[in-house]
Design a protein around this motif. Structure first.
Motif, PDB file in Angstrom:
ATOM      1  N   VAL A  80       0.885  -1.116  -0.202  1.00 42.12           N
ATOM      2  CA  VAL A  80       0.280  -0.045   0.042  1.00 42.12           C
ATOM      3  C   VAL A  80       0.882   1.276   0.042  1.00 42.12           C
ATOM      4  O   VAL A  80       0.682   2.183  -0.858  1.00 42.12           O
ATOM      5  CB  VAL A  80      -1.047   0.255   1.342  1.00 42.12           C
ATOM      6  N   LEU A  81       1.980   1.361   0.801  1.00 45.54           N
ATOM      7  CA  LEU A  81       2.904   2.192   0.814  1.00 45.54           C
ATOM      8  C   LEU A  81       3.590   2.752  -0.510  1.00 45.54           C
ATOM      9  O   LEU A  81       3.735   3.803  -1.250  1.00 45.54           O
ATOM     10  CB  LEU A  81       3.767   2.192   1.948  1.00 45.54           C
ATOM     11  N   LYS A  82       3.947   1.540  -1.027  1.00 42.52           N
ATOM     12  CA  LYS A  82       4.507   1.486  -2.511  1.00 42.52           C
ATOM     13  C   LYS A  82       3.628   2.170  -3.437  1.00 42.52           C
ATOM     14  O   LYS A  82       3.964   2.877  -4.356  1.00 42.52           O
ATOM     15  CB  LYS A  82       5.005   0.243  -2.905  1.00 42.52           C
ATOM     16  N   TYR A  83       2.442   1.648  -3.578  1.00 41.72           N
ATOM     17  CA  TYR A  83       1.326   2.279  -4.274  1.00 41.72           C
ATOM     18  C   TYR A  83       1.063   3.730  -4.215  1.00 41.72           C
ATOM     19  O   TYR A  83       0.923   4.553  -5.116  1.00 41.72           O
ATOM     20  CB  TYR A  83       0.234   1.307  -4.349  1.00 41.72           C
ATOM     21  N   GLN A  84       0.775   4.170  -2.959  1.00 43.70           N
ATOM     22  CA  GLN A  84       0.708   5.343  -2.734  1.00 43.70           C
ATOM     23  C   GLN A  84       1.846   6.462  -3.130  1.00 43.70           C
ATOM     24  O   GLN A  84       1.715   7.452  -3.670  1.00 43.70           O
ATOM     25  CB  GLN A  84       0.395   5.523  -1.302  1.00 43.70           C
ATOM     26  N   SER A  85       3.078   5.966  -2.763  1.00 46.04           N
ATOM     27  CA  SER A  85       4.199   6.713  -3.540  1.00 46.04           C
ATOM     28  C   SER A  85       4.138   6.823  -4.687  1.00 46.04           C
ATOM     29  O   SER A  85       4.659   7.919  -5.335  1.00 46.04           O
ATOM     30  CB  SER A  85       5.505   6.277  -2.621  1.00 46.04           C
ATOM     31  N   GLU A  86       3.677   5.682  -5.819  1.00 45.62           N
ATOM     32  CA  GLU A  86       3.716   5.725  -7.024  1.00 45.62           C
ATOM     33  C   GLU A  86       2.950   6.945  -7.550  1.00 45.62           C
ATOM     34  O   GLU A  86       3.027   7.412  -8.350  1.00 45.62           O
ATOM     35  CB  GLU A  86       3.614   4.299  -7.581  1.00 45.62           C
TER      36      GLU A  86
END
Length: 110
Positions: A80-86
């Protein structure tokens, strides 16, 4: 040892059937309450007998389940953190098209 998982599946199944009775079948609330009371009491009695076996070695599957749950939760949280940063770092198409002429790129028609 496997009894804890069986009782867990039984409880989830009873909960989902109760939801189906309420949302899909739209049965009487009293009938839903009676269903939940009868099957819930049987499941709670079964759960109490299974939980008495934890001291005899039933803790091992619970320890494994807790470990794998924490690994899966950490993985999901990281995803989820990776998706939000992308999403936050994404450059819009309009900005790319505006910068295209300044970067020396040539757009081919078609």
């Amino acid at each position: 040892m496997a009894g804890i998982a069986e009782v867990g599946v039984m409880m989830v199944s009873t909960t989902l059937v109760t939801l189906v009775m309420f949302l899909i079948w739209q049965t009487n609330l009293f009938l839903e309450f009676c269903f939940r009371l009868v099957f819930g009491s049987v499941e709670l009695i079964y759960m109490s007998s299974v939980l008495s076996k934890i001291a005899e070695g039933g803790w091992l599957p619970l320890a494994f389940a807790t470990f794998f749950l924490s690994v899966m939760y950490t993985w999901d949280y990281g995803s989820v953190l990776k998706y939000q940063s992308e999403v936050r770092e994404e450059v819009s198409l309009d900005l790319m098209l505006d910068l295209g002429s300044n970067l020396g790129t040539v757009r081919v028609p078609g």
